[in-house]
Write a protein that holds these residues in place. Structure first.
Motif, PDB file in Angstrom:
ATOM      1  N   SER A  66       0.895  -1.116   0.138  1.00 50.46           N
ATOM      2  CA  SER A  66       0.339   0.019   0.135  1.00 50.46           C
ATOM      3  C   SER A  66       0.989   1.253  -0.159  1.00 50.46           C
ATOM      4  CB  SER A  66      -0.996  -0.087   1.421  1.00 50.46           C
ATOM      5  OG  SER A  66      -0.581   0.381   2.509  1.00 50.46           O
ATOM      6  N   SER A  67       2.012   0.835   0.624  1.00 51.12           N
ATOM      7  CA  SER A  67       3.083   2.134   0.513  1.00 51.12           C
ATOM      8  C   SER A  67       4.971   1.767   0.018  1.00 51.12           C
ATOM      9  CB  SER A  67       2.684   2.173   1.871  1.00 51.12           C
ATOM     10  OG  SER A  67       2.982   2.395   2.787  1.00 51.12           O
ATOM     11  N   ILE A  68       5.007   2.830  -0.460  1.00 52.03           N
ATOM     12  CA  ILE A  68       6.793   2.581  -0.150  1.00 52.03           C
ATOM     13  C   ILE A  68       7.406   4.244   0.128  1.00 52.03           C
ATOM     14  CG2 ILE A  68       9.116   1.968  -1.559  1.00 52.03           C
ATOM     15  CD1 ILE A  68       7.135   0.700  -3.857  1.00 52.03           C
ATOM     16  N   GLN A  69       8.575   3.801   0.959  1.00 56.70           N
ATOM     17  CA  GLN A  69       9.008   4.907   1.398  1.00 56.70           C
ATOM     18  C   GLN A  69      10.404   4.659   0.393  1.00 56.70           C
ATOM     19  OE1 GLN A  69      10.350   4.865   5.765  1.00 56.70           O
ATOM     20  NE2 GLN A  69      10.195   7.210   5.734  1.00 56.70           N
ATOM     21  N   SER A 100       1.560   2.414 -14.751  1.00 55.20           N
ATOM     22  CA  SER A 100       1.719   3.587 -13.896  1.00 55.20           C
ATOM     23  C   SER A 100       1.332   4.950 -13.985  1.00 55.20           C
ATOM     24  CB  SER A 100       3.083   3.381 -12.709  1.00 55.20           C
ATOM     25  OG  SER A 100       4.256   3.306 -13.743  1.00 55.20           O
ATOM     26  N   PHE A 101       0.754   5.427 -13.142  1.00 54.20           N
ATOM     27  CA  PHE A 101       0.477   7.258 -13.169  1.00 54.20           C
ATOM     28  C   PHE A 101       0.832   7.748 -12.093  1.00 54.20           C
ATOM     29  CE2 PHE A 101      -2.474   4.941 -15.912  1.00 54.20           C
ATOM     30  CZ  PHE A 101      -2.298   5.118 -16.877  1.00 54.20           C
ATOM     31  N   ARG A 102       1.255   8.571 -12.291  1.00 54.69           N
ATOM     32  CA  ARG A 102       1.843  10.003 -10.882  1.00 54.69           C
ATOM     33  C   ARG A 102       1.197  10.265  -9.909  1.00 54.69           C
ATOM     34  NH1 ARG A 102       4.629  11.219 -15.411  1.00 54.69           N
ATOM     35  NH2 ARG A 102       7.242  10.442 -15.475  1.00 54.69           N
ATOM     36  N   PRO A 103       1.441  11.100  -9.177  1.00 55.18           N
ATOM     37  CA  PRO A 103       0.104  11.764  -8.582  1.00 55.18           C
ATOM     38  C   PRO A 103      -0.758  12.800  -9.063  1.00 55.18           C
ATOM     39  CG  PRO A 103       1.735  11.555  -6.845  1.00 55.18           C
ATOM     40  CD  PRO A 103       2.473  11.243  -8.550  1.00 55.18           C
ATOM     41  N   ASP A 104      -0.146  13.322 -10.201  1.00 58.58           N
ATOM     42  CA  ASP A 104      -0.672  14.473 -10.734  1.00 58.58           C
ATOM     43  C   ASP A 104      -0.967  13.742 -12.220  1.00 58.58           C
ATOM     44  OD1 ASP A 104       1.103  13.483 -12.691  1.00 58.58           O
ATOM     45  OD2 ASP A 104       2.219  15.525 -12.878  1.00 58.58           O
ATOM     46  N   GLY A 105      -1.671  12.646 -12.473  1.00 58.04           N
ATOM     47  CA  GLY A 105      -2.678  11.348 -13.411  1.00 58.04           C
ATOM     48  C   GLY A 105      -1.332  11.290 -14.283  1.00 58.04           C
ATOM     49  N   THR A 106       0.102  11.863 -14.854  1.00 54.45           N
ATOM     50  CA  THR A 106       0.269  11.517 -16.253  1.00 54.45           C
ATOM     51  C   THR A 106       1.019  10.677 -15.515  1.00 54.45           C
ATOM     52  OG1 THR A 106       2.178  13.109 -15.173  1.00 54.45           O
ATOM     53  CG2 THR A 106       1.113  14.217 -16.094  1.00 54.45           C
ATOM     54  N   THR A 146       9.116  12.537  -6.335  1.00 52.55           N
ATOM     55  CA  THR A 146       7.541  13.075  -6.426  1.00 52.55           C
ATOM     56  C   THR A 146       6.905  12.223  -5.579  1.00 52.55           C
ATOM     57  OG1 THR A 146       7.281  13.343  -9.281  1.00 52.55           O
ATOM     58  CG2 THR A 146       5.917  12.476  -8.013  1.00 52.55           C
ATOM     59  N   PHE A 147       5.832  12.669  -4.922  1.00 55.89           N
ATOM     60  CA  PHE A 147       5.441  11.821  -3.392  1.00 55.89           C
ATOM     61  C   PHE A 147       4.197  11.830  -3.531  1.00 55.89           C
ATOM     62  CE2 PHE A 147       8.903  13.853  -1.750  1.00 55.89           C
ATOM     63  CZ  PHE A 147      10.612  13.257  -1.677  1.00 55.89           C
ATOM     64  N   GLY A 148       3.339  10.329  -3.298  1.00 59.84           N
ATOM     65  CA  GLY A 148       2.239  10.979  -2.604  1.00 59.84           C
ATOM     66  C   GLY A 148       1.134   9.469  -3.798  1.00 59.84           C
ATOM     67  N   TYR A 149      -0.262   9.274  -4.160  1.00 61.89           N
ATOM     68  CA  TYR A 149      -0.467   7.915  -4.391  1.00 61.89           C
ATOM     69  C   TYR A 149      -0.095   8.474  -5.921  1.00 61.89           C
ATOM     70  CZ  TYR A 149      -2.554   6.864   0.184  1.00 61.89           C
ATOM     71  OH  TYR A 149      -2.859   6.722   1.424  1.00 61.89           O
ATOM     72  N   PHE A 150       0.580   7.330  -6.320  1.00 65.06           N
ATOM     73  CA  PHE A 150       1.132   6.294  -7.783  1.00 65.06           C
ATOM     74  C   PHE A 150      -0.405   6.081  -7.830  1.00 65.06           C
ATOM     75  CE2 PHE A 150       4.389   8.383  -7.029  1.00 65.06           C
ATOM     76  CZ  PHE A 150       5.326   8.614  -8.190  1.00 65.06           C
ATOM     77  N   LYS A 151      -1.041   5.736  -9.226  1.00 65.63           N
ATOM     78  CA  LYS A 151      -2.081   4.720  -9.597  1.00 65.63           C
ATOM     79  C   LYS A 151      -1.340   4.070 -10.447  1.00 65.63           C
ATOM     80  CE  LYS A 151      -5.367   5.865 -12.253  1.00 65.63           C
ATOM     81  NZ  LYS A 151      -6.897   6.389 -13.026  1.00 65.63           N
ATOM     82  N   PHE A 152      -1.926   2.523 -10.419  1.00 63.99           N
ATOM     83  CA  PHE A 152      -1.624   0.997 -11.184  1.00 63.99           C
ATOM     84  C   PHE A 152      -2.993   0.960 -11.343  1.00 63.99           C
ATOM     85  CE2 PHE A 152       2.204   2.292  -8.638  1.00 63.99           C
ATOM     86  CZ  PHE A 152       3.388   1.814  -9.148  1.00 63.99           C
ATOM     87  N   ILE A 153      -3.039   0.143 -13.169  1.00 61.72           N
ATOM     88  CA  ILE A 153      -3.377  -0.554 -13.956  1.00 61.72           C
ATOM     89  C   ILE A 153      -3.597  -1.372 -14.440  1.00 61.72           C
ATOM     90  CG2 ILE A 153      -5.617  -0.067 -15.293  1.00 61.72           C
ATOM     91  CD1 ILE A 153      -5.293   2.689 -14.908  1.00 61.72           C
ATOM     92  N   ASP A 169      -5.002   0.329  -8.654  1.00 65.73           N
ATOM     93  CA  ASP A 169      -4.766  -0.146  -7.203  1.00 65.73           C
ATOM     94  C   ASP A 169      -3.673   1.657  -7.078  1.00 65.73           C
ATOM     95  OD1 ASP A 169      -4.567  -0.567  -4.502  1.00 65.73           O
ATOM     96  OD2 ASP A 169      -2.283  -1.623  -5.027  1.00 65.73           O
ATOM     97  N   SER A 170      -3.468   1.392  -5.938  1.00 65.66           N
ATOM     98  CA  SER A 170      -2.730   2.734  -5.945  1.00 65.66           C
ATOM     99  C   SER A 170      -1.520   2.591  -4.548  1.00 65.66           C
ATOM    100  CB  SER A 170      -3.014   4.055  -5.257  1.00 65.66           C
ATOM    101  OG  SER A 170      -3.934   3.853  -4.176  1.00 65.66           O
ATOM    102  N   ILE A 171      -0.321   3.201  -5.020  1.00 61.25           N
ATOM    103  CA  ILE A 171       0.376   2.635  -3.394  1.00 61.25           C
ATOM    104  C   ILE A 171       1.204   4.000  -3.608  1.00 61.25           C
ATOM    105  CG2 ILE A 171       3.456   2.442  -3.123  1.00 61.25           C
ATOM    106  CD1 ILE A 171       2.343  -0.063  -5.886  1.00 61.25           C
ATOM    107  N   ASN A 172       1.439   4.379  -2.284  1.00 59.95           N
ATOM    108  CA  ASN A 172       1.637   6.186  -1.841  1.00 59.95           C
ATOM    109  C   ASN A 172       3.372   6.084  -1.601  1.00 59.95           C
ATOM    110  OD1 ASN A 172       2.137   8.362  -0.559  1.00 59.95           O
ATOM    111  ND2 ASN A 172       1.156   7.115   1.133  1.00 59.95           N
TER     112      ASN A 172
END
Length: 175
Positions: A66-69, A100-106, A146-153, A169-172
């Motif tokens: 759910s997250s990766i530091q 995969s998509f960055r938190p800004d959707g790109t 870049t930090f935040g929730y990355f979306k994975f399809i 799904d997303s990974i923070n």
């Protein structure tokens, strides 16, 4: 084979015993052998196999953190994996992948990322070859800014180019 009139021969090819007939182009090579053991020139013929009852693959059973530091140095790695099934047989699965998509959707560079069912733990993170679970190791480097929730399809594609359902799904990624 049976002899016909005027040196014409026919043959029947039975494909029922082929356990995994993949959709696509095939080629059959023919040649004849005479009583002296001499062979004719080879003649080739191509044909296309199409599955008229084809069904799209299905992806399920996602395993992902759910997250990766972001590490202080080096790379923090994680294995992403999904199950991919096809009612037409596992041989009908052409590819399993994710975007995969960055938190800004790109979309991130390198998308789509191919996943593997090859049992290669060090390279892909896949533990058992041929079990229907496709995996890939991702890495978050210490230089990540870049930090935040990355979306994975996640999806699969079969040999007829039908796409599966989407697992989203997303990974923070956090500092």
């Amino acid at each position: 084979m049976s002899a016909g009139s005027g040196n014409l021969y026919t043959a029947t090819i039975n494909i029922d015993n082929i356990s995994c007939l993949i959709v696509g182009n095939y080629k059959v090579d023919y040649y004849a052998e005479n009583a002296s053991g001499l062979f004719s020139n080879q003649v080739s013929d191509a044909f296309y196999v199409k599955n008229t009852a084809n069904a799209a693959p299905v992806v399920s059973g996602l395993i992902a953190p759910s997250s990766i530091q972001v590490p202080a140095s080096g790379i923090n790695s994680a294995v992403l994996s999904v199950l991919a099934n096809d009612s037409n047989g596992s041989c009908d699965i052409k590819s399993v992948f994710f975007n995969s998509f960055r938190p800004d959707g790109t979309i991130t560079g390198g998308s789509p990322f191919s996943m593997f069912d090859d049992g290669n733990i060090p390279l892909h993170g896949d533990t058992i070859a041929g079990d229907g679970r496709y995996s890939l190791i991702i890495g978050i480097p210490s230089t990540q800014t870049t930090f935040g929730y990355f979306k994975f399809i996640y999806q699969a594609r079969d040999n007829s180019s039908l796409l599966s359902n989407q697992l989203i799904d997303s990974i923070n990624v956090f500092p």
